[in-house]
Design an enzyme around this catalytic site. Structure first.
Site, PDB file in Angstrom:
ATOM      1  N   THR A  68       0.823  -1.217   0.000  1.00 48.56           N
ATOM      2  CA  THR A  68       0.000   0.000   0.000  1.00 48.56           C
ATOM      3  C   THR A  68       0.852   1.260   0.000  1.00 48.56           C
ATOM      4  O   THR A  68       1.943   1.281   0.585  1.00 48.56           O
ATOM      5  CB  THR A  68      -0.907   0.016   1.251  1.00 48.56           C
ATOM      6  OG1 THR A  68      -1.548   1.294   1.349  1.00 48.56           O
ATOM      7  CG2 THR A  68      -0.121  -0.204   2.534  1.00 48.56           C
TER       8      THR A  68
ATOM      9  N   TYR B 161      -2.123  -0.375  10.522  1.00 44.61           N
ATOM     10  CA  TYR B 161      -2.375  -1.048   9.241  1.00 44.61           C
ATOM     11  C   TYR B 161      -1.161  -0.921   8.327  1.00 44.61           C
ATOM     12  O   TYR B 161      -0.671  -1.917   7.769  1.00 44.61           O
ATOM     13  CB  TYR B 161      -3.619  -0.427   8.565  1.00 44.61           C
ATOM     14  CG  TYR B 161      -3.705  -0.747   7.101  1.00 44.61           C
ATOM     15  CD1 TYR B 161      -4.026  -2.029   6.674  1.00 44.61           C
ATOM     16  CD2 TYR B 161      -3.441   0.220   6.127  1.00 44.61           C
ATOM     17  CE1 TYR B 161      -4.079  -2.335   5.315  1.00 44.61           C
ATOM     18  CE2 TYR B 161      -3.490  -0.074   4.786  1.00 44.61           C
ATOM     19  CZ  TYR B 161      -3.815  -1.352   4.387  1.00 44.61           C
ATOM     20  OH  TYR B 161      -3.852  -1.656   3.045  1.00 44.61           O
TER      21      TYR B 161
HETATM   22  N1  UFG Z   1     -13.273  10.812   2.419  1.00 45.42           N
HETATM   23  C1  UFG Z   1     -14.248  11.735   2.758  1.00 45.42           C
HETATM   24  N2  UFG Z   1     -15.436  11.273   3.210  1.00 45.42           N
HETATM   25  C2  UFG Z   1     -15.717   9.943   3.348  1.00 45.42           C
HETATM   26  C3  UFG Z   1     -14.711   9.011   3.001  1.00 45.42           C
HETATM   27  C4  UFG Z   1     -13.497   9.481   2.541  1.00 45.42           C
HETATM   28  O1  UFG Z   1     -14.047  12.936   2.648  1.00 45.42           O
HETATM   29  O2  UFG Z   1     -16.812   9.598   3.787  1.00 45.42           O
HETATM   30  C5  UFG Z   1     -11.994  11.301   1.907  1.00 45.42           C
HETATM   31  C6  UFG Z   1     -10.824  10.890   2.766  1.00 45.42           C
HETATM   32  O3  UFG Z   1     -10.616  11.812   3.787  1.00 45.42           O
HETATM   33  C7  UFG Z   1      -9.691  10.844   1.739  1.00 45.42           C
HETATM   34  C8  UFG Z   1     -10.395  10.452   0.441  1.00 45.42           C
HETATM   35  O4  UFG Z   1     -11.770  10.716   0.643  1.00 45.42           O
HETATM   36  O5  UFG Z   1      -9.160  12.098   1.576  1.00 45.42           O
HETATM   37  C9  UFG Z   1     -10.225   9.002   0.107  1.00 45.42           C
HETATM   38  O6  UFG Z   1     -10.576   8.246   1.248  1.00 45.42           O
HETATM   39  P1  UFG Z   1     -10.748   6.659   1.205  1.00 45.42           P
HETATM   40  O7  UFG Z   1     -11.145   6.223   2.578  1.00 45.42           O
HETATM   41  O8  UFG Z   1     -11.613   6.276   0.057  1.00 45.42           O
HETATM   42  O9  UFG Z   1      -9.306   6.176   0.864  1.00 45.42           O
HETATM   43  P2  UFG Z   1      -7.952   6.394   1.674  1.00 45.42           P
HETATM   44  O10 UFG Z   1      -7.092   7.270   0.811  1.00 45.42           O
HETATM   45  O11 UFG Z   1      -8.122   6.776   3.074  1.00 45.42           O
HETATM   46  O12 UFG Z   1      -7.564   4.874   1.727  1.00 45.42           O
HETATM   47  C10 UFG Z   1      -6.584   4.271   0.986  1.00 45.42           C
HETATM   48  C11 UFG Z   1      -7.041   2.847   0.629  1.00 45.42           C
HETATM   49  C12 UFG Z   1      -7.240   2.061   1.892  1.00 45.42           C
HETATM   50  C13 UFG Z   1      -5.984   2.097   2.696  1.00 45.42           C
HETATM   51  C14 UFG Z   1      -5.621   3.538   2.997  1.00 45.42           C
HETATM   52  C15 UFG Z   1      -4.379   3.611   3.803  1.00 45.42           C
HETATM   53  O13 UFG Z   1      -8.230   2.913  -0.134  1.00 45.42           O
HETATM   54  O14 UFG Z   1      -7.568   0.718   1.606  1.00 45.42           O
HETATM   55  O15 UFG Z   1      -5.448   4.242   1.779  1.00 45.42           O
HETATM   56  O16 UFG Z   1      -4.010   4.930   4.047  1.00 45.42           O
HETATM   57  F1  UFG Z   1      -6.176   1.467   3.871  1.00 45.42           F
END
Ligand code: UFG
Length: 324
Positions: A117, A141
Site C-alpha cells: 500500500t 495497518y
Molecule cells: N473521504 C471523505 N469522506 C468519506 C470518506 C473518505 O471525505 O466519507 C476522503 C478521505 O478523507 C480521503 C479520500 O476521501 O481524503 C479518500 O478516502 P478513502 O477512505 O476512500 O481512501 P484512503 O485514501 O483513506 O484509503 C486508501 C485505501 C485504503 C488504505 C488507505 C491507507 O483505499 O484501503 O489508503 O491509508 F487502507
C-alpha cells in the site's frame, strides 16, 4: 500457471481471480470469508475456507496443490480499526502472512505477489511519490504492510523466494460486466460512499476537511481501476517467474483528484443530487497521495487504461444493481 490466491473472495482479490482465469491460469482460492463474499468467487474454481492464522490447516491445504505462484491479497484494511485494535491487525496481517510465506518456503513455492500500500509512505516528502520515498507508516495497518514487505526482503535474500510488493494507491471501480464490485461492511471508501448517496440521499455524507493545502482544500488521491491493478499483478507474476528477480512497485495512475472533484464527477455520471456536508479532518489522512508510476511502466510495460470516468461508471453499474 497454477496460482494460489489468498483473499480471493475480497474486493481486489475477486477481480484479480477473474482476470487471471481469462489469461488461462489455474486458480485456487484460500479465504477465511471473514470479510469477503463467497458469491464473488467463480463456481468452477477450487475454493478452500482457510484462515492463514491457522498454521496447521494452512500447511495441510497448501500441500495438496502444485502451486507456481502465490498472490496474497488476504488482509484487514481499515486504518481506523487498526488504530483501535492493533492486535487484530498484527495477528491477522503479519502472523497470517508470515505463516503463508513460511509455508511457501517449506513447500518450495518460489514466487510471491504481495498487496502492499501507498500508506507506508505516511505523509510523503515529495509528490508524485516514487518507490524511493522514505517509509514512514503512521498507523498500525500501514506498519503491518511494511513488516510483511521486510519479511519478503529478508526471506528472498536467504531462501529461493522471488517476490513483487505492489504498493497500491486508491483501488476503485468494478468489473465492467457488473458481476462483482466493491462491497465493504462498514463502507469507509469515498467512491462507494458517494455512489450510495446518489442512490439514497436522505442522509448526508461528510467531506473530511476542506482546509488542506490543495487547490479546493480537500484531499487529493490517485484512484486506480481494479482491472488495471489486476493487469499489473499478471505482468508482475510473469516478470518474477521469467526474470527470477524481485520487485517493489507503485501502482497508481499518476493523476490526482480531490474529494470535491470526485463528488462532481459522480454528480455528472449519475445525474443525481448529492447530500453532503463538510466535517473536520479524519485523523491520519495525508493531503495528497499521487503515484509516480514510471517504474511499473518501465519494468512491466504496464499502463493504466481506465480513467476516472470509467472507474466511476463501472462502480455505478455495480451499485445500482449489486449481485450480492
Ligand atoms: N473521504 C471523505 N469522506 C468519506 C470518506 C473518505 O471525505 O466519507 C476522503 C478521505 O478523507 C480521503 C479520500 O476521501 O481524503 C479518500 O478516502 P478513502 O477512505 O476512500 O481512501 P484512503 O485514501 O483513506 O484509503 C486508501 C485505501 C485504503 C488504505 C488507505 C491507507 O483505499 O484501503 O489508503 O491509508 F487502507
Amino acid at each position: 500457471m497454477n496460482l494460489l490466491v489468498t483473499g480471493g473472495a475480497g474486493y481486489i482479490g475477486s477481480h484479480f481471480v477473474r482476470e487471471a482465469l481469462k489469461k488461462g491460469h489455474n486458480v485456487v482460492v484460500f479465504d477465511n470469508l471473514s470479510r469477503g463474499s463467497k458469491e464473488s468467487i467463480p463456481a468452477e474454481i477450487e475454493f478452500r475456507q482457510v484462515d492463514l492464522c491457522n498454521k496447521e490447516a494452512l500447511q495441510n491445504e497448501i500441500k495438496q496443490f502444485d502451486i507456481d505462484c502465490v498472490v496474497h491479497f488476504a488482509a484487514f484494511a481499515y486504518v481506523g480499526e487498526s488504530v483501535e485494535s492493533p492486535s487484530l491487525y498484527y495477528n491477522n496481517n503479519v502472523v497470517g502472512s508470515l505463516n503463508l510465506i513460511t509455508a511457501c518456503v517449506e513447500n518450495k513455492i518460489d514466487n510471491f505477489i504481495f498487496s502492499s500500500t501507498c500508506s507506508l509512505y505516511g505523509n510523503p516528502n515529495k509528490v508524485p511519490i516514487t518507490e524511493s520515498e522514505s517509509i514512514k507508516p503512521i498507523n498500525p495497518y500501514a506498519f503491518t504492510k511494511y513488516f510483511i514487505e521486510q519479511i519478503l526482503v529478508d526471506y528472498s535474500r536467504a531462501y529461493n523466494l522471488k517476490y513483487a510488493a505492489l504498493r497500491y494507491f486508491n483501488a476503485a471501480g468494478a468489473d465492467p460486466e457488473g458481476d462483482i464490485g466493491e462491497k465493504h461492511d462498514p463502507e469507509t471508501h469515498l467512491i462507494p460512499i458517494v455512489l450510495k448517496n446518489a442512490l439514497d440521499n436522505s442522509r448526508p455524507f461528510f467531506i473530511f476537511g476542506d482546509d488542506y493545502d490543495t487547490e479546493d482544500g480537500t484531499c487529493i488521491r490517485d484512484y486506480i481501476h481494479i482491472i488495471d491493478l489486476a493487469d499489473a499483478h499478471l505482468r508482475a507474476i510473469d516478470y518474477i517467474v521469467d526474470q527470477k528477480k524481485s520487485l517493489i512497485l507503485n501502482l497508481g495512475t499518476g493523476n490526482g483528484y480531490s474529494v470535491l472533484e470526485i463528488i462532481r464527477k459522480v454528480e455528472e455520471i449519475t445525474g443525481r443530487n448529492l447530500n453532503y456536508k463538510i466535517s473536520g479532518r479524519r485523523e491520519g489522512d495525508p493531503a495528497i497521495l499521487v503515484a509516480d508510476n514510471k517504474n511499473a511502466n518501465k519494468v512491466l510495460g504496464w499502463q493504466p487504461k481506465f480513467d476516472l470516468t470509467a472507474i466511476i461508471s463501472s462502480a455505478w453499474t455495480w451499485h445500482k444493481n449489486p449481485k450480492f
